[in-house]
Write a protein that holds these residues in place. Structure first.
Motif, PDB file in Angstrom:
ATOM      1  N   GLN A  15       3.832  -7.595  -4.385  1.00 25.35           N
ATOM      2  CA  GLN A  15       4.244  -6.361  -5.061  1.00 25.35           C
ATOM      3  C   GLN A  15       4.976  -6.626  -6.389  1.00 25.35           C
ATOM      4  O   GLN A  15       5.423  -5.682  -7.049  1.00 25.35           O
ATOM      5  N   LEU A  16       5.101  -7.887  -6.778  1.00 23.13           N
ATOM      6  CA  LEU A  16       5.789  -8.199  -8.041  1.00 23.13           C
ATOM      7  C   LEU A  16       5.149  -7.441  -9.200  1.00 23.13           C
ATOM      8  O   LEU A  16       3.919  -7.385  -9.319  1.00 23.13           O
ATOM      9  N   GLY A  17       5.989  -6.841 -10.025  1.00 26.26           N
ATOM     10  CA  GLY A  17       5.518  -6.082 -11.179  1.00 26.26           C
ATOM     11  C   GLY A  17       5.280  -4.611 -10.919  1.00 26.26           C
ATOM     12  O   GLY A  17       5.108  -3.835 -11.863  1.00 26.26           O
ATOM     13  N   VAL A  18       5.275  -4.192  -9.649  1.00 28.92           N
ATOM     14  CA  VAL A  18       5.056  -2.774  -9.331  1.00 28.92           C
ATOM     15  C   VAL A  18       6.240  -1.970  -9.867  1.00 28.92           C
ATOM     16  O   VAL A  18       7.397  -2.344  -9.670  1.00 28.92           O
ATOM     17  N   PRO A  19       5.997  -0.864 -10.558  1.00 28.90           N
ATOM     18  CA  PRO A  19       7.089  -0.060 -11.117  1.00 28.90           C
ATOM     19  C   PRO A  19       8.047   0.482 -10.055  1.00 28.90           C
ATOM     20  O   PRO A  19       7.642   0.798  -8.929  1.00 28.90           O
ATOM     21  N   TRP A  20       9.316   0.595 -10.455  1.00 28.80           N
ATOM     22  CA  TRP A  20      10.362   1.154  -9.606  1.00 28.80           C
ATOM     23  C   TRP A  20      10.346   2.678  -9.745  1.00 28.80           C
ATOM     24  O   TRP A  20      10.224   3.220 -10.855  1.00 28.80           O
ATOM     25  N   ALA A  24      10.034   5.907  -3.695  1.00 30.11           N
ATOM     26  CA  ALA A  24       8.572   5.736  -3.725  1.00 30.11           C
ATOM     27  C   ALA A  24       8.119   4.810  -2.601  1.00 30.11           C
ATOM     28  O   ALA A  24       8.789   3.831  -2.271  1.00 30.11           O
ATOM     29  N   ARG A  25       6.966   5.110  -2.033  1.00 34.52           N
ATOM     30  CA  ARG A  25       6.369   4.349  -0.943  1.00 34.52           C
ATOM     31  C   ARG A  25       4.891   4.118  -1.235  1.00 34.52           C
ATOM     32  O   ARG A  25       4.030   4.336  -0.406  1.00 34.52           O
ATOM     33  N   LEU A  26       4.578   3.678  -2.432  1.00 31.75           N
ATOM     34  CA  LEU A  26       3.198   3.510  -2.852  1.00 31.75           C
ATOM     35  C   LEU A  26       2.964   2.061  -3.269  1.00 31.75           C
ATOM     36  O   LEU A  26       3.091   1.718  -4.447  1.00 31.75           O
ATOM     37  N   ASP A  32      10.738   1.760  -4.426  1.00 39.94           N
ATOM     38  CA  ASP A  32      12.151   1.478  -4.649  1.00 39.94           C
ATOM     39  C   ASP A  32      12.524   0.355  -3.696  1.00 39.94           C
ATOM     40  O   ASP A  32      11.663  -0.190  -2.991  1.00 39.94           O
ATOM     41  N   CYS A  33      13.793  -0.040  -3.655  1.00 36.12           N
ATOM     42  CA  CYS A  33      14.168  -1.206  -2.841  1.00 36.12           C
ATOM     43  C   CYS A  33      13.897  -0.985  -1.356  1.00 36.12           C
ATOM     44  O   CYS A  33      13.347  -1.861  -0.684  1.00 36.12           O
ATOM     45  N   ALA A  34      14.220   0.177  -0.833  1.00 34.42           N
ATOM     46  CA  ALA A  34      13.935   0.468   0.577  1.00 34.42           C
ATOM     47  C   ALA A  34      12.432   0.609   0.797  1.00 34.42           C
ATOM     48  O   ALA A  34      11.899   0.157   1.813  1.00 34.42           O
ATOM     49  N   GLY A  35      11.743   1.205  -0.155  1.00 33.96           N
ATOM     50  CA  GLY A  35      10.298   1.357  -0.055  1.00 33.96           C
ATOM     51  C   GLY A  35       9.585   0.022   0.012  1.00 33.96           C
ATOM     52  O   GLY A  35       8.599  -0.127   0.752  1.00 33.96           O
ATOM     53  N   LEU A  36      10.061  -0.967  -0.723  1.00 32.06           N
ATOM     54  CA  LEU A  36       9.475  -2.306  -0.663  1.00 32.06           C
ATOM     55  C   LEU A  36       9.562  -2.854   0.756  1.00 32.06           C
ATOM     56  O   LEU A  36       8.568  -3.309   1.326  1.00 32.06           O
ATOM     57  N   VAL A  37      10.744  -2.789   1.351  1.00 31.29           N
ATOM     58  CA  VAL A  37      10.951  -3.308   2.707  1.00 31.29           C
ATOM     59  C   VAL A  37      10.129  -2.516   3.718  1.00 31.29           C
ATOM     60  O   VAL A  37       9.450  -3.097   4.581  1.00 31.29           O
ATOM     61  N   PHE A  51       6.588   5.209  10.026  1.00 34.14           N
ATOM     62  CA  PHE A  51       8.018   4.898   9.932  1.00 34.14           C
ATOM     63  C   PHE A  51       8.501   5.035   8.492  1.00 34.14           C
ATOM     64  O   PHE A  51       7.865   4.560   7.558  1.00 34.14           O
ATOM     65  N   ASP A  52       9.647   5.676   8.323  1.00 35.55           N
ATOM     66  CA  ASP A  52      10.263   5.789   7.006  1.00 35.55           C
ATOM     67  C   ASP A  52      11.729   6.152   7.157  1.00 35.55           C
ATOM     68  O   ASP A  52      12.161   6.659   8.193  1.00 35.55           O
TER      69      ASP A  52
END
Length: 145
Positions: A15-20, A24-26, A32-37, A51-52
């Motif tokens: 996911q490196l480079g994906v916009p913040w 967001a969960r895309l 965002d940081c939680a969305g990444l995890v 789950f979210d």
């Protein structure tokens, strides 16, 4: 399902480079940081696809560690693939995935709003006044050998 710490790190690095973007969960589009995890845990089958955790403020509100403890195993030390919760100011408000730093030590893969432009980045993990460790957690289903 289970996953190895290396699989968690590989999924985060993909996911490196994906916009913040806040909440967001895309994957591949915006996180965002939680969305990444959360998206990594979904992708690896560690949590149900539905789950979210949402409806959180951009500013720390004191609930991040409580939510992490409810859904993940608290750890005493850093390990590959762990979820690291940090305070940028004083309250826990940010998280990322612990990775192996290419020159030794640890790195963190995280969706950083402060990067210009905000995006998923990997940085060497160095704790200081600007980034203070507040919690370390293992995602459910991650098997450490």
């Amino acid at each position: 399902m289970t996953a190895t710490p290396a699989q968690v790190v590989a999924a985060a690095r993909a996911q490196l480079g994906v916009p913040w973007m806040h909440q967001a969960r895309l994957p591949g589009v915006a996180l965002d940081c939680a969305g990444l995890v959360i998206c990594i845990a979904r992708q690896l089958g560690l949590v149900p696809q539905c789950f979210d955790i949402n409806d959180y403020a951009r500013q720390a509100d004191g609930t991040l560690l409580q939510v992490c403890t409810q859904h993940m195993l608290p750890l005493d030390a850093l390990e590959l693939g762990a979820v690291l919760v940090v305070a940028i100011d004083r309250d826990p408000q940010h998280m990322g995935i612990v990775a192996d730093y290419r020159h030794g030590g640890w790195a963190i893969v995280h969706a950083a709003s402060g990067a210009h432009p905000g995006r998923v980045i990997e940085t060497r993990l160095m704790f200081a006044r600007g980034m203070q460790q507040r919690g370390i957690y293992r995602l459910p289903g991650v098997v450490v050998h």
